[in-house]
Design a protein around this motif. Structure first.
Motif, short mmCIF file in Angstrom:
data_model
loop_
_atom_site.label_atom_id
_atom_site.label_comp_id
_atom_site.label_asym_id
_atom_site.label_seq_id
_atom_site.Cartn_x
_atom_site.Cartn_y
_atom_site.Cartn_z
N UNK A 277 0.86 -1.19 0.00
CA UNK A 277 0.00 0.00 0.00
C UNK A 277 0.90 1.23 0.00
N UNK A 278 0.70 2.06 -1.01
CA UNK A 278 1.57 3.22 -1.19
C UNK A 278 0.79 4.53 -1.03
N UNK A 279 1.49 5.56 -0.63
CA UNK A 279 0.92 6.90 -0.55
C UNK A 279 1.05 7.60 -1.90
N UNK A 280 0.10 8.48 -2.19
CA UNK A 280 0.17 9.30 -3.39
C UNK A 280 0.27 10.76 -2.97
N UNK A 281 1.38 11.40 -3.33
CA UNK A 281 1.62 12.80 -2.98
C UNK A 281 1.94 13.56 -4.26
N UNK A 282 1.08 14.53 -4.58
CA UNK A 282 1.27 15.34 -5.79
C UNK A 282 1.42 14.45 -7.03
N UNK A 283 0.60 13.37 -7.07
CA UNK A 283 0.62 12.48 -8.23
C UNK A 283 1.75 11.48 -8.24
N UNK A 284 2.64 11.55 -7.23
CA UNK A 284 3.77 10.61 -7.16
C UNK A 284 3.49 9.52 -6.14
N UNK A 285 3.87 8.30 -6.48
CA UNK A 285 3.63 7.14 -5.62
C UNK A 285 4.88 6.88 -4.78
N UNK A 286 4.71 6.81 -3.45
CA UNK A 286 5.86 6.63 -2.57
C UNK A 286 5.62 5.49 -1.58
N UNK A 287 6.73 4.87 -1.13
CA UNK A 287 6.69 3.82 -0.12
C UNK A 287 8.06 3.78 0.57
N UNK A 288 8.08 3.46 1.89
CA UNK A 288 9.35 3.44 2.63
C UNK A 288 10.38 2.44 2.10
N UNK A 289 9.95 1.46 1.32
CA UNK A 289 10.90 0.48 0.78
C UNK A 289 11.79 1.08 -0.29
N UNK A 290 11.44 2.28 -0.76
CA UNK A 290 12.18 2.90 -1.85
C UNK A 290 12.63 4.31 -1.43
N UNK A 291 13.83 4.66 -1.83
CA UNK A 291 14.38 5.98 -1.47
C UNK A 291 13.92 7.08 -2.41
N UNK A 292 13.09 6.74 -3.37
CA UNK A 292 12.65 7.69 -4.36
C UNK A 292 11.22 7.33 -4.75
N UNK A 293 10.51 8.20 -5.44
CA UNK A 293 9.16 7.85 -5.88
C UNK A 293 9.15 6.55 -6.67
#
Length: 352
Positions: free
Chosen positions: A243-259
């Motif tokens: 489950x990922x967050x969407x911020x300003x159209x970008x998908x983020x997750x703590x497993x990744x250091x970048x969108x």
């Protein structure tokens, strides 16, 4: 033409509806597999085609014939069950020819059909044996042979390999696939094992709660699932979901250091989406530290590492390189954008 067509097929037990308006076309000579979890309705649907369950509404056609309300014996089908159902006091040959004998077929014709079926199934040397002198795989071949001698329009298999051990299941998968290639008949096969479905089918029908989730060729379902259920059910090990967050159209997750790199469009009002990525599409970054290796399974040519992300989510990653992750190690992960799939958190539908 001996394809099978279902139009709006419904099954009710009293007030309870278990099959919900199934529309399906199975082509002549096709190997079609019904797959899904226990209780999804796959065996009920097969038994409706066989005539062992009454169709409450809708129609079932075999070839050009409407068989919706025909007796099972008049439908031109032969069924192979999970249990072998062989007569213990009869020989293999007698078991295979019993149905024809009960229908008054001449002895010479029965013997000819039994010989032909036994040659296909490599049972020639066992024809005089009783079932107790056979292995599980041999007994199942006899049950299949009993279906072959009837010369049906359609073969129906109801989880026929469930009672066999792992090695025999692999062997019998090959046998049944070879049989289909040799005789070219329409076959409908029920299983809860998606590996069986992937390795045997021309067409897979994925069922859930009495409804079709998706129909397609095995690799089409694997590469292009319509929803999270199909994506998670087809493939072994199963697809990873985060489950990922969407911020300003970008998908983020703590497993990744970048969108998260994605090619799917994200709804403008979305705040969360689910990322799906298969274990073999995840790449290890030995210099990263976003995941902890919780457990590894070394299977020889391939290993599976079970990872924990910073927020406690779980991932499985497939590794085939000479250097493989060790338990307790800290690693990073990445993947190509075209390998990622996004799913709506509420509906589970694929975002494309």
């Amino acid at each position: 033409m001996t394809g099978v067509t279902l139009n709006g097929a419904i099954k009710r037990y009293g007030e309870t509806q278990v099959i919900h308006g199934i529309d399906l076309q199975i082509e002549d000579g096709e190997f079609c597999v019904f797959v899904g979890p226990s209780g999804c309705g796959k065996s009920t649907l097969l038994r409706m085609i066989a005539g062992l369950e009454e169709t409450t509404e809708g129609e079932i056609h075999i070839g050009a014939r409407d068989v919706t309300h025909l007796d099972p014996a008049k439908r031109g089908v032969a069924m192979v069950f999970q249990t072998y159902a062989l007569y213990p006091h009869m020989t293999v040959a007698e078991n295979m020819g019993f149905g024809l004998r009960m229908n008054g077929v001449a002895k010479a014709e029965i013997n000819q059909k039994v010989q032909e079926a036994s040659a296909i199934l490599k049972l020639d040397q066992y024809l005089k044996r009783k079932p107790k002198a056979l292995s599980g795989g041999q007994r199942q071949r006899v049950a299949i042979g009993r279906a072959i001698v009837r010369g049906p329009d359609v073969f129906l298999f109801d989880e026929p390999l469930s009672n066999l051990d792992a090695e025999l299941r692999v062997e019998m998968r090959v046998e049944i696939a070879r049989l289909h290639n040799e005789i070219g008949a329409t076959m409908i096969y029920v299983t809860h094992d998606q590996v069986e479905a992937m390795t045997m089918a021309d067409k897979i029908v994925v069922l859930r709660d009495g409804r079709i989730e998706q129909v397609g060729a095995p690799m089409d379902l694997y590469r292009d699932p319509d929803n999270r259920f199909v994506a998670g059910f087809i493939g072994s090990p199963a697809m990873n979901f985060l489950e990922c967050n969407v911020v300003d159209g970008r998908v983020t997750h703590p497993a990744f250091n970048h969108p998260v790199p994605v090619t799917s469009s994200v709804p403008a009002n979305a705040t969360k989406v689910t990322l799906g990525i298969r274990p073999e599409h995840l790449l290890v970054d030995r210099t990263g530290d976003t995941c902890t290796v919780d457990l590894t399974e070394a299977l020889g040519g391939v290993s599976y590492s079970y990872l924990l992300t910073a927020n406690g989510d779980k991932l499985i990653i497939e590794e085939r390189d000479d250097e493989r992750s060790k338990q307790g190690a800290r690693i990073g992960i990445s993947f190509s954008a075209e390998r990622a799939m996004l799913f709506d958190n509420e509906t589970g539908e694929r975002l494309r």
